[in-house]
Design a protein around this motif. Structure first.
Motif, PDB file in Angstrom:
ATOM      1  N   ALA A   3       0.711  -1.142   0.214  1.00 16.55           N
ATOM      2  CA  ALA A   3       0.032   0.069  -0.038  1.00 16.55           C
ATOM      3  C   ALA A   3       0.697   1.160   0.159  1.00 16.55           C
ATOM      4  N   SER A   4       2.234   1.188   0.489  1.00 13.50           N
ATOM      5  CA  SER A   4       2.908   2.439   0.582  1.00 13.50           C
ATOM      6  C   SER A   4       4.109   2.499  -0.575  1.00 13.50           C
ATOM      7  N   GLY A   5       3.964   1.555  -1.300  1.00 11.80           N
ATOM      8  CA  GLY A   5       4.841   1.378  -2.572  1.00 11.80           C
ATOM      9  C   GLY A   5       6.195   1.011  -2.159  1.00 11.80           C
ATOM     10  N   ILE A   6       6.324   0.194  -1.279  1.00 14.21           N
ATOM     11  CA  ILE A   6       7.834   0.036  -0.571  1.00 14.21           C
ATOM     12  C   ILE A   6       8.050  -1.479  -1.171  1.00 14.21           C
ATOM     13  N   VAL A   7       9.298  -1.659  -1.947  1.00  9.11           N
ATOM     14  CA  VAL A   7       9.675  -2.876  -2.545  1.00  9.11           C
ATOM     15  C   VAL A   7      10.344  -3.720  -1.512  1.00  9.11           C
ATOM     16  N   LEU A   8      10.016  -5.052  -1.412  1.00  7.19           N
ATOM     17  CA  LEU A   8      10.595  -6.179  -0.458  1.00  7.19           C
ATOM     18  C   LEU A   8      11.398  -7.068  -1.243  1.00  7.19           C
ATOM     19  N   HIS A   9      12.645  -7.082  -0.805  1.00 10.40           N
ATOM     20  CA  HIS A   9      13.416  -8.421  -1.312  1.00 10.40           C
ATOM     21  C   HIS A   9      13.312  -9.629  -0.338  1.00 10.40           C
ATOM     22  N   GLU A  10      12.847  -9.420   0.749  1.00  6.50           N
ATOM     23  CA  GLU A  10      12.778 -10.495   1.418  1.00  6.50           C
ATOM     24  C   GLU A  10      11.646 -10.352   2.530  1.00  6.50           C
ATOM     25  N   LEU A  11      10.705 -11.318   2.753  1.00  6.13           N
ATOM     26  CA  LEU A  11       9.995 -11.227   3.885  1.00  6.13           C
ATOM     27  C   LEU A  11       9.763 -12.783   4.504  1.00  6.13           C
ATOM     28  N   THR A  12      10.281 -13.087   5.591  1.00  4.44           N
ATOM     29  CA  THR A  12      10.427 -14.422   6.083  1.00  4.44           C
ATOM     30  C   THR A  12      10.023 -14.287   7.405  1.00  4.44           C
ATOM     31  N   PRO A  13       9.086 -15.257   7.704  1.00  2.00           N
ATOM     32  CA  PRO A  13       8.859 -15.187   9.653  1.00  2.00           C
ATOM     33  C   PRO A  13      10.035 -16.408   9.923  1.00  2.00           C
ATOM     34  N   VAL A  14      10.362 -15.798  11.010  1.00  2.00           N
ATOM     35  CA  VAL A  14      11.670 -16.587  11.670  1.00  2.00           C
ATOM     36  C   VAL A  14      11.004 -17.508  12.527  1.00  2.00           C
ATOM     37  N   THR A  15      11.169 -18.860  12.520  1.00  2.00           N
ATOM     38  CA  THR A  15      10.645 -19.744  13.366  1.00  2.00           C
ATOM     39  C   THR A  15      11.453 -20.044  14.644  1.00  2.00           C
ATOM     40  N   SER A  16      10.894 -19.984  15.689  1.00  2.00           N
ATOM     41  CA  SER A  16      11.600 -20.096  17.010  1.00  2.00           C
ATOM     42  C   SER A  16      12.084 -21.558  17.054  1.00  2.00           C
ATOM     43  N   THR A  17      13.046 -21.937  17.997  1.00  2.00           N
ATOM     44  CA  THR A  17      13.611 -23.244  17.837  1.00  2.00           C
ATOM     45  C   THR A  17      13.467 -23.788  19.642  1.00  2.00           C
ATOM     46  N   LEU A  18      13.639 -25.071  19.638  1.00  2.00           N
ATOM     47  CA  LEU A  18      13.319 -25.672  20.829  1.00  2.00           C
ATOM     48  C   LEU A  18      14.374 -25.046  21.737  1.00  2.00           C
ATOM     49  N   GLU A  19      15.512 -24.847  21.150  1.00  2.00           N
ATOM     50  CA  GLU A  19      16.753 -24.509  22.171  1.00  2.00           C
ATOM     51  C   GLU A  19      16.528 -23.234  22.662  1.00  2.00           C
TER      52      GLU A  19
END
Length: 324
Positions: free
Chosen positions: A268-284
Motif C-alpha cells: 500500500a505504501s509502494g515499498i519494495v520488499l526483497h525478503e519477507l521471512t517469518p523466523v521460526t523459533s527453535t526448541l533451544e
C-alpha cells in the motif's frame, strides 16, 4: 507408562527432586530436559529403583520397578553405558544378562545386529569407543523386548549415522505403542525425535507439554524483512505499534506484526520488499527461556575473554567439554 506422584529425593540438606508429578504416556517419545544438576539423573534412578524416594512414588507399567517379576521385559534402561565389566566381550555381557531372565541366545544375536555391533561383538568392552559403548548400552536396554525404554543421553558419542539411527529407533519403538523416555542435551535432536517434553529445573517441573506448544510458547514471532526502503518501512511499522530492530541498513527484524500485515502495508505504501521471512523459533530458544532461572552453573561467553588479559591458551578458561 511411567507415573510419578509427589516424587522427592533429598541428600542431607539438599533437595535434588522436589515433589514432582508427571506421566509418560505410551505410543510417543517423551524428552526429559533440564540443566546440569536439575534432577534428571536422580529422577531416572528413582524410576529404576536405584535410588529410594524420600517421599512420593513412581511406577512403571503400573508397579514399582522392584515389584516386577521380569524387569528386563518390562523396562529397558540406558543410564550409564560404562557400567559394564570391561574384561567381557559384548556378546558375553548380553548373554549373561539374558541368562537372568531365560532370554534365548537368538535374542542376543538379534539385538547385536539391531545395534550394529556384529564386527565387535566378540571383542572386550574395555577397548570400545564411546559410541560403541553407547550401542552396547542400547542393546542391553532392548534385550528383553521391553514395553518401556528409559534412555539417558543415548546419542552421546555417536557419529551422525548413529544419531539418526537412535532417532529412528526411538520413533519406531513409540509407534509400536511402547513408552519411550529419553534425556539429551542436544536440543535439535530432541526437537526431531520427541513428541512431548518434560523440563525440570532445580528439582521441579517447569514445563510439561507437546514439543510444538513449548516452542510456540517461547516464540517471539519475528519477521525478517529486507528492503532498500528500510527506514521508511520501519517508521510506518513503529507507528502501528511494532518493534523494529536492525543489524544492517537494508535488514529489519520485526515483532508485533505478522508477515501478511507487513506485506500489505509495504504494498500500500509502494515499498519494495526483497525478503519477507517469518523466523521460526527453535526448541533451544524456548528451552533457554524456560531454564534461565534454573541454571546452577553459569558460564561466560567465550567472546568476553578475547583481548581481556588472556595471554595464551594456557590462561584461557577450560570448557566443561574439555574437562571431560
Amino acid at each position: 507408562m511411567i507415573e510419578a506422584r509427589g516424587l522427592t529425593k533429598r541428600y542431607g540438606p539438599k533437595t535434588a527432586v522436589d515433589g514432582i508429578s508427571f506421566t509418560v504416556q505410551p505410543g510417543q517419545v517423551t524428552g526429559f530436559l533440564g540443566p546440569n544438576g536439575a534432577g534428571k539423573s536422580t529422577t531416572m534412578r528413582m524410576i529404576m529403583g536405584l535410588d529410594r524416594p524420600t517421599a512420593g512414588s513412581v511406577t512403571v507399567n503400573g508397579q514399582p520397578y522392584a515389584a516386577h517379576r521380569s524387569p528386563l521385559t518390562e523396562v529397558g534402561a540406558l543410564l550409564d553405558a560404562k557400567a559394564v565389566h570391561t574384561g567381557r566381550s559384548a556378546y558375553n555381557h548380553l548373554l549373561a544378562m539374558a541368562a537372568t531372565h531365560n532370554i534365548p541366545k537368538t535374542r542376543v544375536q538379534e539385538v547385536i545386529e539391531m545395534t550394529g555391533l556384529q564386527s565387535v561383538a566378540k571383542k572386550r568392552v574395555g577397548g570400545f569407543s564411546l559410541g560403541m559403548g553407547q550401542r552396547l548400552g542400547i542393546a542391553s536396554a532392548l534385550l528383553g523386548d521391553p514395553k518401556t525404554l528409559i534412555l539417558d543421553e543415548p546419542v552421546n558419542g555417536l557419529d551422525p549415522e548413529g544419531v539418526l539411527w537412535v532417532r529412528n529407533l526411538a520413533r519406531y519403538l513409540a509407534s509400536e505403542g511402547r513408552t519411550v523416555f529419553l534425556s539429551s542435551h542436544l536440543m535439535s535432536e530432541v526437537a526431531l525425535t520427541a513428541d512431548h517434553i518434560i523440563v525440570i529445573g532445580k528439582g521441579r517441573i517447569i514445563a510439561n507439554a507437546p514439543v510444538k506448544d513449548i516452542v510456540d510458547g517461547g516464540a517471539q514471532h519475528t519477521v525478517r524483512v529486507r528492503t532498500p526502503q528500510a527506514t521508511q518501512l520501519a517508521e510506518l511499522l513503529t507507528r502501528d505499534g511494532a518493534t523494529v530492530t536492525s543489524d544492517e541498513p537494508s535488514l529489519l527484524q520485526i515483532t508485533g506484526v505478522e508477515a501478511p500485515g507487513i506485506g500489505e502495508l509495504a504494498a500500500a505504501s509502494g515499498i519494495v520488499l526483497h525478503e519477507l521471512t517469518p523466523v521460526t523459533s527453535t526448541l533451544e530458544e524456548a528451552y533457554m527461556l524456560l531454564t534461565a532461572d534454573s541454571v546452577e552453573y553459569q558460564t561466560e561467553s567465550a567472546t568476553q575473554h578475547v583481548g581481556h588479559g588472556v595471554d595464551s591458551p594456557a590462561d584461557a578458561p577450560i570448557s566443561e567439554g574439555a574437562k571431560r
